[in-house]
Write a protein that holds these residues in place. Structure first.
Motif, PDB file in Angstrom:
ATOM      1  N   LYS A 140       0.835  -1.210   0.000  1.00 50.28           N
ATOM      2  CA  LYS A 140       0.000   0.000   0.000  1.00 50.28           C
ATOM      3  C   LYS A 140       0.866   1.254   0.000  1.00 50.28           C
ATOM      4  N   ASN A 141       1.988   1.224   0.712  1.00 50.53           N
ATOM      5  CA  ASN A 141       2.865   2.391   0.775  1.00 50.53           C
ATOM      6  C   ASN A 141       3.388   2.773  -0.617  1.00 50.53           C
ATOM      7  N   TYR A 142       3.639   1.765  -1.458  1.00 46.34           N
ATOM      8  CA  TYR A 142       4.104   2.041  -2.820  1.00 46.34           C
ATOM      9  C   TYR A 142       2.986   2.642  -3.667  1.00 46.34           C
ATOM     10  N   PHE A 143       1.785   2.237  -3.388  1.00 47.70           N
ATOM     11  CA  PHE A 143       0.635   2.662  -4.174  1.00 47.70           C
ATOM     12  C   PHE A 143       0.134   4.054  -3.777  1.00 47.70           C
ATOM     13  N   GLU A 144       0.224   4.376  -2.493  1.00 44.79           N
ATOM     14  CA  GLU A 144      -0.373   5.607  -1.975  1.00 44.79           C
ATOM     15  C   GLU A 144       0.571   6.803  -2.138  1.00 44.79           C
ATOM     16  N   LEU A 145       0.030   7.984  -1.841  1.00 46.53           N
ATOM     17  CA  LEU A 145       0.805   9.217  -1.845  1.00 46.53           C
ATOM     18  C   LEU A 145       1.845   9.174  -0.733  1.00 46.53           C
ATOM     19  N   TYR A 146       3.020   9.718  -1.012  1.00 43.16           N
ATOM     20  CA  TYR A 146       4.085   9.770  -0.013  1.00 43.16           C
ATOM     21  C   TYR A 146       3.657  10.583   1.207  1.00 43.16           C
ATOM     22  N   SER A 147       4.013  10.079   2.378  1.00 42.31           N
ATOM     23  CA  SER A 147       3.760  10.774   3.639  1.00 42.31           C
ATOM     24  C   SER A 147       5.022  10.685   4.491  1.00 42.31           C
ATOM     25  N   PRO A 148       5.554  11.825   4.976  1.00 43.54           N
ATOM     26  CA  PRO A 148       6.799  11.799   5.764  1.00 43.54           C
ATOM     27  C   PRO A 148       6.697  10.846   6.950  1.00 43.54           C
ATOM     28  N   GLY A 149       7.725  10.034   7.128  1.00 48.04           N
ATOM     29  CA  GLY A 149       7.782   9.115   8.254  1.00 48.04           C
ATOM     30  C   GLY A 149       7.173   7.758   8.001  1.00 48.04           C
ATOM     31  N   LYS A 150       6.414   7.592   6.907  1.00 45.03           N
ATOM     32  CA  LYS A 150       5.731   6.324   6.664  1.00 45.03           C
ATOM     33  C   LYS A 150       6.723   5.198   6.373  1.00 45.03           C
ATOM     34  N   THR A 151       7.879   5.532   5.803  1.00 47.78           N
ATOM     35  CA  THR A 151       8.867   4.505   5.472  1.00 47.78           C
ATOM     36  C   THR A 151      10.146   4.666   6.300  1.00 47.78           C
ATOM     37  N   SER A 152      10.008   5.166   7.512  1.00 41.55           N
ATOM     38  CA  SER A 152      11.173   5.335   8.396  1.00 41.55           C
ATOM     39  C   SER A 152      11.870   3.999   8.632  1.00 41.55           C
ATOM     40  N   ILE A 153      13.206   4.039   8.727  1.00 41.48           N
ATOM     41  CA  ILE A 153      13.985   2.813   8.905  1.00 41.48           C
ATOM     42  C   ILE A 153      14.948   2.958  10.070  1.00 41.48           C
ATOM     43  N   SER A 154      15.305   1.815  10.634  1.00 45.80           N
ATOM     44  CA  SER A 154      16.271   1.744  11.732  1.00 45.80           C
ATOM     45  C   SER A 154      17.607   1.251  11.196  1.00 45.80           C
ATOM     46  N   GLY A 155      18.565   1.115  12.100  1.00 45.81           N
ATOM     47  CA  GLY A 155      19.871   0.595  11.703  1.00 45.81           C
ATOM     48  C   GLY A 155      19.787  -0.817  11.150  1.00 45.81           C
ATOM     49  N   ASN A 156      18.956  -1.669  11.771  1.00 44.91           N
ATOM     50  CA  ASN A 156      18.787  -3.036  11.274  1.00 44.91           C
ATOM     51  C   ASN A 156      18.118  -3.045   9.903  1.00 44.91           C
ATOM     52  N   ASP A 157      17.193  -2.091   9.699  1.00 48.47           N
ATOM     53  CA  ASP A 157      16.551  -1.992   8.389  1.00 48.47           C
ATOM     54  C   ASP A 157      17.580  -1.658   7.315  1.00 48.47           C
ATOM     55  N   ARG A 158      18.515  -0.760   7.636  1.00 47.82           N
ATOM     56  CA  ARG A 158      19.547  -0.400   6.660  1.00 47.82           C
ATOM     57  C   ARG A 158      20.399  -1.608   6.288  1.00 47.82           C
ATOM     58  N   ILE A 159      20.735  -2.414   7.280  1.00 46.09           N
ATOM     59  CA  ILE A 159      21.520  -3.625   7.013  1.00 46.09           C
ATOM     60  C   ILE A 159      20.737  -4.562   6.095  1.00 46.09           C
ATOM     61  N   ASP A 160      19.447  -4.714   6.378  1.00 48.65           N
ATOM     62  CA  ASP A 160      18.600  -5.577   5.557  1.00 48.65           C
ATOM     63  C   ASP A 160      18.479  -5.045   4.132  1.00 48.65           C
ATOM     64  N   ILE A 161      18.332  -3.735   3.984  1.00 44.00           N
ATOM     65  CA  ILE A 161      18.219  -3.116   2.664  1.00 44.00           C
ATOM     66  C   ILE A 161      19.501  -3.329   1.865  1.00 44.00           C
ATOM     67  N   ILE A 162      20.644  -3.125   2.502  1.00 44.82           N
ATOM     68  CA  ILE A 162      21.932  -3.289   1.816  1.00 44.82           C
ATOM     69  C   ILE A 162      22.148  -4.744   1.407  1.00 44.82           C
ATOM     70  N   ASP A 163      21.839  -5.682   2.307  1.00 45.54           N
ATOM     71  CA  ASP A 163      22.017  -7.100   1.987  1.00 45.54           C
ATOM     72  C   ASP A 163      21.096  -7.552   0.852  1.00 45.54           C
ATOM     73  N   SER A 164      19.892  -6.995   0.800  1.00 45.46           N
ATOM     74  CA  SER A 164      18.901  -7.448  -0.174  1.00 45.46           C
ATOM     75  C   SER A 164      19.059  -6.808  -1.540  1.00 45.46           C
ATOM     76  N   ASN A 165      19.575  -5.575  -1.597  1.00 42.36           N
ATOM     77  CA  ASN A 165      19.540  -4.811  -2.834  1.00 42.36           C
ATOM     78  C   ASN A 165      20.894  -4.540  -3.471  1.00 42.36           C
ATOM     79  N   TYR A 166      22.003  -4.858  -2.756  1.00 48.75           N
ATOM     80  CA  TYR A 166      23.324  -4.527  -3.296  1.00 48.75           C
ATOM     81  C   TYR A 166      24.258  -5.725  -3.203  1.00 48.75           C
TER      82      TYR A 166
END
Length: 504
Positions: free
Chosen positions: A89-115
């Motif tokens: 839904k977040n991809y489909f809807e209008l952007y709203s500040p804070g809706k996709t906030s990430i933590s340090g663990n999220d950054r690690i997960d993003i880097i491992d999954s996408n790079y």
């Protein structure tokens, strides 16, 4: 002469077997996303209109309402269905500040999954299609169809430097900090008219029962949302020099709500206020008009006692070998509503200070996020300092080439497809896409389907599906999963469904 033409056709298909996604329907998505040989209903208008003449159902007329498909290759995916649903839904809807906030663990997960490996740019996408209504009818050695479709795609690439301030060693043994941000978004609405005919000059190339079919599908197109933003922004370590080399360039084209938002932002309106003002409405705004063409050829060779290639008596094809080649989305669309273009040439400088602001949110390409993300976390802003051009502009349609083969033996179908985009756009890239699928019917009315898709030889997704197919109607479903779902908890990344389709 006919044998020479057949050999040339086969070589074309073979080339693409050794070297992008036109439709999202439950049939082809369940088979790994291919379909240049498989799709034979009115959705063939958008993939290979030659297949309109192939009869896989009894009767000569069919119609359907409501075929929808959705696919997400997100920055993050989740095995929990409710969490993944909200993520989609977040991809489909209008952007709203804070809706996709990430933590340090999220950054690690993003880097491992996408790079992986030496990659410094992610490649993510979100797309949904809907064929609102379609009709197909057969008459002698000709087939006709009409289909109305809407499709929207958001494709984005984010440099790893937005999530980490460490230089990364690339496959070229360079150390770079990639702060690039690329987002392509496009929404199209199409009315397509399909026609297919048996081409007798090339039919009869072998001693078997065969049919060479040519198909064409011109279409009228209305464009609504469009944004093509490309900020290439890379820092490179220099041997023996404490300073780093920064190379950047910026290209931006937008229209409609995206263009109006950008113009308001450049005039001093706060970006959050501009987002709310220009994306809060859901009205249908015509921002561009265009025309396109889909064309294709299919060589159908029936096997055994299957006479459907030469006898048009309403009996479906059951045993055959098919070879297909098609070209989709030939054409362009002209935009002329709230248009804006910004161009900054490639610039190389030496810098001693590196970016210190790591993104506190995940970039997901939702409407209105691009400028907001740069303003919050960018080291500078490429929108400033470059005068905008408000002239109208045109954009090529997402033209692609496709080739495939399908072997059908009674209740078993084996298929393979390859596709390659000719331009980088919201709907496809220039990477090779290959799909492989199988359909098995344990019961005549119950096809079970499975497949896998690769992008540049890397697994993209797994898929499964099923249908209920009776003489007069059918219903199809498909689910799409991340490649690691075989060994880990499954992560659903897409689905497709078809409401009842009727055959007479």
């Amino acid at each position: 002469m006919r044998q020479v033409l057949f050999i040339l056709l086969f070589m074309l298909v073979y080339v693409f077997e050794s070297v992008a996604q036109p439709v999202l329907t439950p049939r082809n998505m369940a088979l790994g996303g291919g379909g240049s040989t498989y799709i034979t209903d009115y959705n063939a208008n958008f993939y290979n209109p030659a297949n309109l003449l192939i009869q896989d159902k009894s009767g000569s007329f069919s119609f359907g309402v409501g075929i929808v498909g959705l696919y997400l290759d997100g920055t993050q995916n989740y095995s929990d269905l409710s969490q993944q649903f909200q993520n989609t839904k977040n991809y489909f809807e209008l952007y709203s500040p804070g809706k996709t906030s990430i933590s340090g663990n999220d950054r690690i997960d993003i880097i491992d999954s996408n790079y992986p490996r030496g990659t410094t740019l992610s490649d993510n996408k979100f797309r949904y299609d809907a064929t609102l209504i379609g009709l197909k009818w057969l008459k002698n050695d000709r087939a006709f169809s009409v289909a109305l479709r809407t499709r929207t795609s958001s494709r984005f690439r984010v440099g790893q430097g937005w999530y980490s301030d460490s230089f990364k060693q690339t496959s070229d043994d360079e150390f770079i900090l990639d702060r690039s941000l690329i987002h392509r978004y496009q929404s199209l609405h199409e009315l397509s008219f399909g026609y297919a005919e048996s081409f007798q000059f090339l039919t009869g190339l072998t001693s078997k029962l065969d049919n060479f079919i040519i198909g064409i599908a011109p279409k009228l197109i209305i464009g609504t949302g469009y944004q093509n933003a490309e900020w290439n922004n890379v820092y490179r370590e220099l041997d023996g020099n404490p300073a780093s080399e920064r190379v950047q360039s910026f290209t931006y084209n937008a229209t409609g709500q995206f263009g109006a938002l950008t113009l308001a932002y450049l005039s001093g309106t706060p970006i959050n206020q501009a987002n709310t003002q220009f994306f809060s409405t859901t009205s249908f705004n015509v921002n561009g008009i265009g025309a396109g063409l889909d064309i294709g050829v299919t060589y159908l060779l029936t096997l055994g006692r299957d006479l459907s290639a030469i006898q048009r008596d309403g009996q479906p094809t059951r045993r055959s070998l098919r070879l297909s080649f098609s070209m989709t989305d030939i054409g362009f669309i002209s935009y002329n509503n709230d248009d804006i273009s910004i161009l900054s040439a490639r610039d190389t400088t030496l810098v001693s200070d590196l970016p210190t602001s790591i993104a506190g949110e995940a970039f997901i390409g939702s409407r209105g996020q691009y400028i907001n993300f740069i303003e919050q976390f960018g080291e500078d802003n490429p929108f400033t300092g470059n005068p905008p051009d408000q002239s109208s502009f045109s954009s090529l349609l997402p033209m692609s080439l496709h080739g495939g083969a399908l072997l059908e033996i009674n209740r078993l179908k084996l298929m393979g497809d390859v596709s390659v985009g000719l331009t980088n756009n919201a709907f496809n890239s220039t990477k090779l896409i290959s799909s492989f699928g199988m359909e098995l019917r344990p019961l005549n009315f119950l096809p079970l389907r499975g497949g896998i898709q690769f992008e540049a030889q890397t697994p993209e997704f797994l898929s499964i599906g099923m249908a209920l197919e009776f003489k007069k109607w059918d219903l199809s479903l498909a689910g799409i999963f991340t490649p690691n779902s075989l060994i880990e908890t499954p992560e659903v990344t897409g689905a497709a469904a078809a409401t009842l389709q009727f055959h007479f």
